[in-house]
Design an enzyme around this catalytic site. Structure first.
Site, PDB file in Angstrom:
ATOM      1  N   ASP A 238      12.868  16.796   2.736  1.00  0.00           N
ATOM      2  CA  ASP A 238      13.644  15.762   3.416  1.00  0.00           C
ATOM      3  C   ASP A 238      15.108  15.782   2.988  1.00  0.00           C
ATOM      4  OD1 ASP A 238      11.954  14.636   5.200  1.00  0.00           O
ATOM      5  OD2 ASP A 238      11.709  12.720   4.188  1.00  0.00           O
ATOM      6  N   ASP A 297       4.593  15.882  -6.574  1.00  0.00           N
ATOM      7  CA  ASP A 297       6.017  15.603  -6.424  1.00  0.00           C
ATOM      8  C   ASP A 297       6.830  16.797  -6.919  1.00  0.00           C
ATOM      9  OD1 ASP A 297       5.565  13.190  -5.280  1.00  0.00           O
ATOM     10  OD2 ASP A 297       6.052  11.986  -7.046  1.00  0.00           O
ATOM     11  N   ASP A 299       8.904  17.454  -9.223  1.00  0.00           N
ATOM     12  CA  ASP A 299       9.075  17.821 -10.635  1.00  0.00           C
ATOM     13  C   ASP A 299       7.745  18.075 -11.331  1.00  0.00           C
ATOM     14  OD1 ASP A 299       8.623  15.028 -10.243  1.00  0.00           O
ATOM     15  OD2 ASP A 299       9.086  14.670 -12.346  1.00  0.00           O
ATOM     16  N   ASP A 391       1.489   5.058  -2.318  1.00  0.00           N
ATOM     17  CA  ASP A 391       0.332   5.556  -3.065  1.00  0.00           C
ATOM     18  C   ASP A 391      -0.645   4.429  -3.389  1.00  0.00           C
ATOM     19  OD1 ASP A 391       2.155   4.314  -4.695  1.00  0.00           O
ATOM     20  OD2 ASP A 391       2.390   5.978  -6.087  1.00  0.00           O
TER      21      ASP A 391
END
Length: 663
Positions: A238, A297, A299, A391
């Protein structure tokens, strides 16, 4: 020579002579035996007081300059509605009142006024100040003290309930450790020889402007040990930076050339933040061919055996909807801020997630490092963009639909913690405002759902109210507002076990999952109270749908475990050189200048970012320090030390002296 005789000799005898002084009988220096006069002692005290006032004036001046500098350089992109002006004004009002009250209390202390003034006849009262103090004592005893006492008792009860909940969780974790209970899988679930026996798995990496970590996450996921024809990796980018999009595309292409089944996907209409990104990816036609989806995610770096340790749990358990793995942190020892975060998150994963997963088959999905059964997502309504905690939203809806969860404490996925207070504060704001938004939206569904009464009670009172609403409410109200007030209202003084014994015991329980952090027990206790203002403000904004409730800021990453030096960039340049035309190389040269400026700290073109100022934290710092001054006059002991160190911790955080400064 006598024992009490001192001989003094000099190197130049022509200028000096030998002098003998009898220690006890000598009268050569009679002034040395004189005691200090009261006048001299008064001047000594005045000198010390002058130094203290000078230090305080310097401190206030420094804060004033930093606040002025902060206001002049305030980030224009920051939403004014999210600054918590009403909270700041309330704290300033409390601070002004406390300073006035402290001034009156200082006068009363040296005048030796006390509560007996209430019973004295009015004609014995001398002076306007003494009359005002007497009126304040009467008003305080009749009207103010009962309100503060009631509020403090209410918050103390909430504190004890929450402490009991934490104690029960720790006992449950202790039972799990003693009995060595953990989810297990059969050895024959996956036939390693038969690749067709492996289920189809979709792996998603949602990211947005993750310049520092995109390469390491794509590389780690691309090395997952799973049959190449049974896995598809989606890089859901994004990012709004064209240069960064080019780099991510090239990274995806490089892994595709190595035989990895990986695709790059970029949305044209970027709405709904992470939930919108995931929802858009799940709408692709080819998703129907896959049975499970793993989410990481940008990282996060899973080990190659991640899927082989998680997917088999689904095989003979058709009611299982989610398998969640634990996080581990590559930079937990980077600075004091990351060490304190590590204590909190270790307790969350080791105790909360593990106990709830084993005894309740339910816990909040952590948003990453987990595997979902796609059927569970679809039957629960899929990803929704209505809150900033997508989530937790999908986890609650799946639980209401009867799906079970498993938490694997032994399976760990590496990630990184926010290293700056600014990034951590924004992350915590989202994590504490989102649950209150979700609670408002989900409460009717929870009440009307077909799950058992016990599960409804757990969701409403334990999962939402106790751990998401009551915890930030009482920690801020009790330790940052009521405790300072009680220094000026002795009738409502809190007992020692409330401000000392129980908090220390609870902090000990919190620190048990990370025993190496034991030296940071006291800083952890103080820092948790310091963060209560951010969590309380976020909880209020989410509960009442204020402007900052829907604020989403991507947590700043450093990419400490990624290749971010110039040599790695040179390799990347070589790859792009082979792939692009001369126009692409022009873009690459611009990109190289940006990368070089970010890689060399303090280089030309690199603009260092100074410390920010957090007004609410500073206001509370001076409020607590003022209350500490009043406590010192009354010789409260433990109350004084708690207020002093808590005020100093607010001051350190308010001046942004904790963590790294990152632009």
């Amino acid at each position: 020579m006598a024992p009490n005789t001192v001989a003094v000799t000099m190197e130049k005898p022509e200028n000096f002579s030998l002098i003998e002084i009898n220690g006890s009988d000598s009268s050569l220096f009679p002034d040395k035996r004189k005691s200090i006069s009261p006048k001299q002692f008064s001047w000594f005290l005045l000198l010390k007081a002058h130094r203290v006032v000078s230090c305080l004036s310097w401190l206030f001046g420094s804060v004033k300059k930093r606040v002025a500098l902060f206001d002049s350089n305030l980030n224009e992109e920051e939403d004014p509605k999210s600054r918590g002006k009403q909270m700041y004004r309330f704290i300033k009002a409390c601070l002004v009142i406390s300073i006035v009250a402290l001034a009156i209390e200082v006068i009363a202390h040296y005048k030796k006024w006390n509560l007996d003034l209430i019973n004295r006849p009015s004609w014995e009262v001398r002076g306007l100040v003494e009359w005002s103090y007497m009126a304040w004592l009467s008003f305080r005893a009749d009207y103010v003290a009962p309100i503060v006492i009631s509020l403090s008792k209410f918050c103390t009860v909430l504190f004890l309930i929450q402490s009991l909940d934490r104690l029960v969780l720790c006992l449950g974790c202790f039972w799990i450790k003693c009995k060595k209970i953990k989810p297990r899988i059969d050895d024959d679930v996956l036939d390693v020889e038969d690749g067709s026996n492996f289920p189809m798995v979709l792996v998603q990496i949602p990211m947005c402007n993750e310049r520092e970590v995109y390469e390491q996450s794509i590389g780690a996921v691309s090395q997952l040990d799973w049959p190449k024809d049974r896995i598809l990796i989606q890089v859901l980018d994004d990012s709004d930076e064209p240069n960064l999009q080019l780099l991510i595309k090239e990274e995806v292409s490089a892994w595709r050339e190595r035989g990895v089944n990986i695709i790059y996907r970029h949305r044209l209409i970027r709405t709904g933040y992470k939930a919108g990104n995931l929802k858009s990816a799940m709408s692709c036609d080819y998703v129907k061919d896959y049975e499970f989806v793993a989410i990481f995610d940008a990282d996060f770096q899973p080990n190659p055996d991640f899927l082989k340790l998680t997917i088999p749990h689904f095989k003979r358990n058709p009611e299982l909807g989610l398998v969640q793995a634990r996080w581990s942190f590559v930079n937990k020892d980077e600075n004091l801020l990351t060490r304190l975060q590590n204590i909190n998150l270790c307790f969350h994963f080791e105790v909360e997630q593990q106990v709830n997963g084993l005894f309740l088959n339910f816990f909040g999905f952590n948003g990453t490092a987990g595997v979902w059964r796609i059927k569970a997502l679809e039957e629960s309504g899929g990803w929704m963009e209505r809150t900033t905690v997508e989530d937790m939203d999908i986890a609650v809806r799946a639980h209401l639909n009867g799906w079970k969860f498993i938490y694997l404490n032994d399976v760990r996925v590496t990630c990184e913690l926010p290293e700056s207070y600014e990034a951590y504060k924004k992350q915590q704001h989202r994590w504490h405002s989102g649950p209150m938004q979700l609670f408002r939206l989900c409460l009717p569904s929870i009440i009307t759902s077909k799950i058992s009464v016990w599960k409804k009670t757990n969701l409403i009172f334990l999962f939402f109210l106790l751990r998401k609403l009551i915890l930030p409410f009482y920690s801020f109200t009790l330790f940052c507002i009521i405790l300072p007030l009680t220094m000026f209202i002795p009738e409502a003084e809190l007992p020692l076990w409330v401000i000392c014994y129980v908090p220390i015991f609870m902090s000990l329980l919190n620190i048990l999952p990370s025993p190496r952090s034991f030296p940071f027990l006291v800083p952890y206790l103080l820092f948790e109270n310091t963060m209560s203002i951010t969590k309380f403000n976020a909880m209020i904004s989410g509960l009442f749908q204020l402007g900052s409730a829907y604020e989403w800021v991507v947590t700043k990453k450093t990419g400490r475990s990624s290749e971010s030096d110039l040599l790695a960039f040179a390799d990347k340049e070589e790859k792009l050189h082979r792939r692009h035309s001369e126009s692409g190389l022009e873009l690459l040269s611009k990109l190289k200048e940006q990368e070089t400026g970010k890689s060399i700290a303090g280089g030309p073109g690199q603009k260092k970012k100074g410390n920010r100022v957090y007004k609410k934290e500073l206001g509370l710092a001076f409020l607590l320090l003022t209350a500490a001054g009043r406590s010192f006059l009354s010789a409260h002991g433990v109350h004084f030390y708690f207020l002093l160190f808590q005020g100093l911790s607010f001051l350190v955080v308010g001046l942004d002296l904790i963590g790294e400064q990152m632009s």
